[in-house]
Design an enzyme around this catalytic site. Structure first.
Site, PDB file in Angstrom:
ATOM      1  N   LYS A  39      21.608  -7.383 -86.935  1.00 29.87           N
ATOM      2  CA  LYS A  39      21.848  -7.087 -85.519  1.00 29.87           C
ATOM      3  C   LYS A  39      23.117  -6.249 -85.369  1.00 29.87           C
ATOM      4  O   LYS A  39      23.869  -6.043 -86.343  1.00 29.87           O
ATOM      5  CB  LYS A  39      21.959  -8.388 -84.721  1.00 29.87           C
ATOM      6  N   ARG A 134      24.476 -22.349 -76.283  1.00 32.37           N
ATOM      7  CA  ARG A 134      24.481 -20.899 -76.099  1.00 32.37           C
ATOM      8  C   ARG A 134      23.050 -20.412 -75.894  1.00 32.37           C
ATOM      9  O   ARG A 134      22.683 -19.981 -74.813  1.00 32.37           O
ATOM     10  CB  ARG A 134      25.162 -20.216 -77.295  1.00 32.37           C
ATOM     11  N   TYR A 244      52.948   5.640 -76.480  1.00 32.58           N
ATOM     12  CA  TYR A 244      52.894   5.156 -75.112  1.00 32.58           C
ATOM     13  C   TYR A 244      53.856   3.996 -74.887  1.00 32.58           C
ATOM     14  O   TYR A 244      54.037   3.128 -75.750  1.00 32.58           O
ATOM     15  CB  TYR A 244      51.482   4.687 -74.766  1.00 32.58           C
ATOM     16  N   MET A 292      43.933   6.030 -77.658  1.00 29.45           N
ATOM     17  CA  MET A 292      42.489   6.209 -77.717  1.00 29.45           C
ATOM     18  C   MET A 292      42.031   6.885 -79.003  1.00 29.45           C
ATOM     19  O   MET A 292      41.040   6.475 -79.622  1.00 29.45           O
ATOM     20  CB  MET A 292      41.999   7.027 -76.520  1.00 29.45           C
TER      21      MET A 292
END
Length: 345
Positions: A39, A134, A244, A292
């Site tokens: 998956k 779940r 930053y 980013m």
């Protein structure tokens, strides 16, 4: 200084031979059938390439999260392997499941009713809730008669990565109680469950993260390496800040490498000022914030700045990098971005 390089993005190295070796090692742990969980696009490594390598090694049963994932997997594997879908038979997926020959793992009485009415002759499995709360049919809704004609009845362990956790024995007992006397094959163990021992193995094991080199399979061969190109270096004087929010301030003259890769590539912001990259065997600390597309790395102590620095490889596993970021190896693997050049071996 600018470092010219023909590749502006990192290279993700994926060792399919190691992945297959990990499957074989986990397969040897039990006397049962062994499937493979692919998956989340093969835990971020490319479900098509991963599943083909596993199929060539003898895997005949695969597990995915959704019908959409089953669609892509069937296109890669062809008609023969069994593909189980953890999300079950969702509303609107009847035709897709039928066309694919994918087997839903039904999670509720509503899904059981839907499947019986819309695909009465189509294979199905069942997922039971034994304490994880779940997915799965709860004990109060369960009847062993539901398992008639099921190809698999499964549950999932919540704490299998902690061998001594009391939830493991409690869930095993619940699974045994709920499935007593049924004739359908049973499955309880993913990677961690396999390592708990034979009483957890039943008829089918379904390793996931251990295939990809992750804990709790400490004996796994490393599968993933990630090299990131150095775009530029600069000398930063004492008192100057980097990145930053100017969160890193040099306390002495430093050489800082700007490296291609950021949170858009799966290098999550929690790695800011905590992660380590490597020039060969030499550690180089990430300084300042992850942005980013870029990270900044202190390379002052290197004699020569390399064209690339490694963040995953023999020097650092996915779980070690995850520890630095306060997360788990699963998140690191499945977050690896699609801008990387992927190299399979």
């Amino acid at each position: 200084m600018f470092h010219p390089d023909p590749m502006g993005t990192g290279t993700l190295h994926i060792d399919l031979t190691a992945l297959v070796d990990n499957w074989r090692a986990l397969d040897r742990q039990s006397a049962t059938d062994t499937g493979a969980v692919v998956k989340a696009d093969g835990y971020g490594l490319g479900a098509g390439r991963v599943s083909k390598a596993l199929a060539e090694a003898g895997v005949r049963t695969f597990f995915v999260a959704t019908a959409e994932e089953a669609t892509a997997l069937r296109a890669s594997l062809g008609p023969d392997p069994v593909i189980y879908v953890f999300s079950g038979h969702m509303d609107g997926e009847t035709q897709t499941l039928s066309d694919l020959g994918a087997v839903p793992l039904l999670n509720s009485p509503e899904q059981v009713a839907r499947h019986q009415s819309q695909l009465p002759d189509h294979p199905f499995g069942l997922q039971l809730d034994t304490g994880m709360n779940r997915l799965g049919i709860e004990a109060s809704d369960w009847s062993p008669a539901m398992s008639q004609d099921a190809t698999l009845v499964m549950s999932h362990l919540a704490c299998a990565d902690e061998p001594d956790h009391p939830a493991n024995a409690a869930q095993l007992k619940a699974f045994l109680d709920m499935t007593a006397g049924i004739l359908a094959p049973r499955s309880l163990a993913a990677t961690g469950g396999i390592l708990l021992g034979p009483e957890y193995h039943f008829d089918m094991t379904r390793p996931g993260v251990g295939l990809y080199g992750g804990l709790p399979f400490a004996g796994a061969k490393p599968v993933v390496g990630l090299d990131l190109p150095v775009i530029q270096t600069r000398t930063v004087d004492p008192g100057e800040a980097v990145g930053y929010a100017q969160s890193y301030v040099a306390d002495s003259k430093r050489v800082i490498a700007t490296v291609s890769g950021g949170y858009a590539d799966g290098l999550i912001r929690a790695m800011s000022s905590t992660a380590t990259l490597y020039a060969g065997e030499t550690p180089c600390p990430l300084v300042g914030r992850v942005s980013m597309d870029l990270i900044t790395v202190d390379v002052t102590h290197l004699d020569d700045v390399p064209t690339h620095l490694s963040i995953l490889g023999p020097q650092q596993s996915v779980d070690q990098l995850a520890d630095a970021a306060g997360t788990i190896g699963y998140e690191i693997l499945t977050s690896l971005g699609h801008r990387y050049t992927r190299s399979y071996a």
